[in-house]
Design a protein around this motif. Sequence first.
Motif, PDB file in Angstrom:
ATOM      1  N   SER A   1       0.859  -1.179   0.000  1.00  0.00           N
ATOM      2  CA  SER A   1       0.000   0.000   0.000  1.00  0.00           C
ATOM      3  C   SER A   1       0.894   1.228   0.000  1.00  0.00           C
ATOM      4  O   SER A   1       2.102   1.133   0.241  1.00  0.00           O
ATOM      5  CB  SER A   1      -0.925   0.007   1.218  1.00  0.00           C
ATOM      6  OG  SER A   1      -0.177   0.031   2.425  1.00  0.00           O
ATOM      7  N   ARG A   2       0.303   2.369  -0.273  1.00  0.00           N
ATOM      8  CA  ARG A   2       1.065   3.606  -0.268  1.00  0.00           C
ATOM      9  C   ARG A   2       0.199   4.744   0.235  1.00  0.00           C
ATOM     10  O   ARG A   2      -1.024   4.730   0.077  1.00  0.00           O
ATOM     11  CB  ARG A   2       1.634   3.914  -1.649  1.00  0.00           C
ATOM     12  CG  ARG A   2       0.601   4.274  -2.701  1.00  0.00           C
ATOM     13  CD  ARG A   2       1.241   4.346  -4.090  1.00  0.00           C
ATOM     14  NE  ARG A   2       2.211   5.428  -4.197  1.00  0.00           N
ATOM     15  CZ  ARG A   2       3.090   5.539  -5.183  1.00  0.00           C
ATOM     16  NH1 ARG A   2       3.137   4.605  -6.139  1.00  0.00           N
ATOM     17  NH2 ARG A   2       3.920   6.569  -5.241  1.00  0.00           N
ATOM     18  N   ASP A   3       0.866   5.729   0.819  1.00  0.00           N
ATOM     19  CA  ASP A   3       0.223   6.948   1.284  1.00  0.00           C
ATOM     20  C   ASP A   3       0.993   8.101   0.647  1.00  0.00           C
ATOM     21  O   ASP A   3       2.067   8.469   1.122  1.00  0.00           O
ATOM     22  CB  ASP A   3       0.261   7.015   2.808  1.00  0.00           C
ATOM     23  CG  ASP A   3      -0.508   8.200   3.361  1.00  0.00           C
ATOM     24  OD1 ASP A   3      -0.730   9.182   2.618  1.00  0.00           O
ATOM     25  OD2 ASP A   3      -0.875   8.162   4.540  1.00  0.00           O
ATOM     26  N   ASN A   4       0.454   8.631  -0.424  1.00  0.00           N
ATOM     27  CA  ASN A   4       1.174   9.675  -1.146  1.00  0.00           C
ATOM     28  C   ASN A   4       1.286  10.977  -0.336  1.00  0.00           C
ATOM     29  O   ASN A   4       2.212  11.754  -0.546  1.00  0.00           O
ATOM     30  CB  ASN A   4       0.508   9.946  -2.494  1.00  0.00           C
ATOM     31  CG  ASN A   4       0.764   8.832  -3.492  1.00  0.00           C
ATOM     32  OD1 ASN A   4       1.688   8.030  -3.343  1.00  0.00           O
ATOM     33  ND2 ASN A   4      -0.055   8.763  -4.524  1.00  0.00           N
ATOM     34  N   ALA A   5       0.376  11.178   0.581  1.00  0.00           N
ATOM     35  CA  ALA A   5       0.454  12.365   1.434  1.00  0.00           C
ATOM     36  C   ALA A   5       1.645  12.275   2.389  1.00  0.00           C
ATOM     37  O   ALA A   5       2.190  13.291   2.813  1.00  0.00           O
ATOM     38  CB  ALA A   5      -0.830  12.535   2.216  1.00  0.00           C
ATOM     39  N   LYS A   6       2.041  11.042   2.700  1.00  0.00           N
ATOM     40  CA  LYS A   6       3.168  10.827   3.617  1.00  0.00           C
ATOM     41  C   LYS A   6       4.424  10.377   2.881  1.00  0.00           C
ATOM     42  O   LYS A   6       5.442  10.064   3.508  1.00  0.00           O
ATOM     43  CB  LYS A   6       2.798   9.785   4.669  1.00  0.00           C
ATOM     44  CG  LYS A   6       1.683  10.227   5.609  1.00  0.00           C
ATOM     45  CD  LYS A   6       1.414   9.169   6.670  1.00  0.00           C
ATOM     46  CE  LYS A   6       0.336   9.641   7.638  1.00  0.00           C
ATOM     47  NZ  LYS A   6       0.051   8.619   8.678  1.00  0.00           N
TER      48      LYS A   6
END
Length: 124
Positions: free
Chosen positions: A71-76
């Motif tokens: 998964s990824r969190d582009n904001a982080k």
Amino acid sequence: QVQLVESGGGLVQAGGSLRLSCAASGRTFSTYVMGWFRQATGKEREFVVAISRSGGSTSYADSVKGRFTISRDNAKNTVYLQMNSLKPEDTAVYYCAGYSGSFFYTDSGRYKYWGQGTQVTVSS
């Protein structure tokens, strides 16, 4: 230039779980396809999983399907690898990698940016 730093590796018993993280520097993280590779001692580096720029698509190696989740969190600026039901054969150094593009590649040569790796050891 993008710098990638992995964390979360360690020693776990077979059947256990670990969560790897890869933090990226820079403002363009959301434009990179991200992947995880691994390399066991004496073996070639192998593809584990990749995720699209938005996180909406993924591609897994058969050996980890159903056990690992990317998964990824582009904001982080971070990509994660949740590893469940770990097996001794999962023991390896795990590398985070990325490149600017839109296709999934399993060829490590396609990835421009690499982290330093984090050791995962699964005991039987």
